[in-house]
Scaffold this motif. Structure first.
Motif, PDB file in Angstrom:
ATOM      1  N   SER A  87       0.861  -1.186   0.000  1.00 43.83           N
ATOM      2  CA  SER A  87       0.000   0.000   0.000  1.00 43.83           C
ATOM      3  C   SER A  87       0.893   1.229   0.000  1.00 43.83           C
ATOM      4  O   SER A  87       1.760   1.370   0.872  1.00 43.83           O
ATOM      5  N   LEU A  88       0.700   2.102  -0.984  1.00 40.41           N
ATOM      6  CA  LEU A  88       1.546   3.279  -1.158  1.00 40.41           C
ATOM      7  C   LEU A  88       0.773   4.532  -0.772  1.00 40.41           C
ATOM      8  O   LEU A  88      -0.287   4.815  -1.333  1.00 40.41           O
ATOM      9  N   LYS A  89       1.305   5.267   0.206  1.00 38.22           N
ATOM     10  CA  LYS A  89       0.658   6.491   0.697  1.00 38.22           C
ATOM     11  C   LYS A  89       1.641   7.656   0.559  1.00 38.22           C
ATOM     12  O   LYS A  89       2.766   7.569   1.065  1.00 38.22           O
ATOM     13  N   PRO A  90       1.216   8.739  -0.122  1.00 37.58           N
ATOM     14  CA  PRO A  90       2.115   9.891  -0.214  1.00 37.58           C
ATOM     15  C   PRO A  90       2.273  10.560   1.146  1.00 37.58           C
ATOM     16  O   PRO A  90       1.349  10.552   1.956  1.00 37.58           O
ATOM     17  N   PHE A  91       3.454  11.086   1.402  1.00 39.55           N
ATOM     18  CA  PHE A  91       3.678  11.932   2.579  1.00 39.55           C
ATOM     19  C   PHE A  91       4.625  13.037   2.147  1.00 39.55           C
ATOM     20  O   PHE A  91       5.150  13.002   1.029  1.00 39.55           O
TER      21      PHE A  91
END
Length: 131
Positions: A87-91
């Motif tokens: 799961s890829l989440k921008p930060f």
């Protein structure tokens, strides 16, 4: 057969699209891993990596956000597949990758746990975080 589950969280200084591409593009995967890979970009499509050591199938693909795959490694019981979820989440500094690997044969757990860091996270960071 007893199995174990693995959860890891990795921060990578690159856009989610770059991380997704590194995992799903055969040439980019081969670049960071140093080994040929053949990866379908379609749900239901197959993949192989590390000269056939790994093989599997794409179960769910949400471009630049999520990858779910069935995985089998050489030396595992015949027909036994585990499941991996990226799961890829921008930060603000790049991408937070939440990783789950379920159904790992217990006797292979420690080598798999170490292998993700040595063969995936460290090399992907090295490839993508070059300034």
């Amino acid at each position: 057969m007893k199995t174990k589950n693995l959860k890891q969280s990795i921060r990578i200084k690159a856009k989610p699209s770059e991380v997704y591409s590194a995992l799903m593009d055969s040439r980019k995967h081969a670049k960071f891993s140093g080994s040929p890979a053949k990866i379908s970009k379609k749900v239901g499509g197959k993949f192989t990596a590390f000269e056939g050591y790994l093989d599997g199938e794409n179960l769910e693909l949400d471009e630049n956000r999520k990858i779910v795959q069935r995985w089998h490694a050489k030396g595992w019981p015949e027909g036994h597949y585990s499941k991996v979820t990226f799961s890829l989440k921008p930060f603000s500094g790049g991408t937070k990758l939440l990783f789950f690997h379920t159904g790992i044969p217990e006797e292979h757990y420690e080598s798999i746990k170490k292998g993700w860091v040595e063969h995936y996270w460290d090399p992907i960071k090295k490839m993508l975080e070059k300034s």
